[in-house]
Design a protein around this motif. Structure first.
Motif, short mmCIF file in Angstrom:
data_model
loop_
_atom_site.label_atom_id
_atom_site.label_comp_id
_atom_site.label_asym_id
_atom_site.label_seq_id
_atom_site.Cartn_x
_atom_site.Cartn_y
_atom_site.Cartn_z
N GLY A 70 0.82 -1.21 0.00
CA GLY A 70 0.00 0.00 0.00
C GLY A 70 0.85 1.25 0.00
N GLU A 71 1.95 1.23 0.73
CA GLU A 71 2.85 2.38 0.79
C GLU A 71 3.47 2.66 -0.58
OE1 GLU A 71 6.63 4.02 3.42
OE2 GLU A 71 6.12 1.90 3.48
N GLN A 72 3.86 1.62 -1.29
CA GLN A 72 4.43 1.81 -2.62
C GLN A 72 3.40 2.38 -3.60
OE1 GLN A 72 5.80 -2.31 -2.74
NE2 GLN A 72 7.87 -1.56 -3.22
N ILE A 73 2.16 1.95 -3.48
CA ILE A 73 1.10 2.49 -4.33
C ILE A 73 0.89 3.97 -4.03
CG2 ILE A 73 -1.38 2.40 -4.85
CD1 ILE A 73 -1.18 -0.66 -4.26
N LEU A 74 0.88 4.33 -2.76
CA LEU A 74 0.71 5.73 -2.38
C LEU A 74 1.86 6.58 -2.89
CD1 LEU A 74 -0.82 7.95 -0.88
CD2 LEU A 74 0.37 7.24 1.21
N ASP A 75 3.08 6.09 -2.75
CA ASP A 75 4.24 6.82 -3.27
C ASP A 75 4.13 7.04 -4.77
OD1 ASP A 75 5.32 6.93 -0.73
OD2 ASP A 75 6.74 5.28 -1.07
N TRP A 76 3.72 6.01 -5.51
CA TRP A 76 3.54 6.13 -6.95
C TRP A 76 2.47 7.17 -7.27
CZ3 TRP A 76 -1.00 5.25 -9.61
CH2 TRP A 76 -0.91 5.37 -10.99
#
Length: 96
Positions: A70-76
């Motif tokens: 989820g964190e990687q999706i938010l960063d993207w």
């Protein structure tokens, strides 16, 4: 799905593959995200685990698919969003 609706374990596989295939097709136009719901007590049972593994194999067979937290999706999302959303008061995901 399996405990309340009493679906067989293979139903998890079919639903996940059907969902992925549709989202993969839709992703030709724009990015898509798919969440796999996994409860270790339920999907970790030996008679169910193989269906989860088969889902992952099906998805991994597509080289242009990412596995992100989820964190990687938010960063993207934050990197890709338009500049007009850069102010915290206009960003629905801004942390105050």
């Amino acid at each position: 799905m399996m405990l309340i609706q009493h679906h067989p374990a293979r139903e998890y596989f079919q639903r996940a593959v059907d969902q992925f295939d549709q989202l993969y097709q839709d992703s030709a136009e724009s990015a898509r995200a798919m969440a796999l719901v996994v409860h270790p007590y339920i999907m970790g049972a030996p008679h169910r685990l193989r269906y989860f593994e088969h889902v992952l194999q099906h998805i991994r067979a597509h080289q242009d698919v990412e596995f992100w937290t989820g964190e990687q999706i938010l960063d993207w999302y934050r990197q890709a969003r338009p500049a007009r959303l850069s102010s915290p008061e206009r960003d629905p995901l801004a942390v105050s």
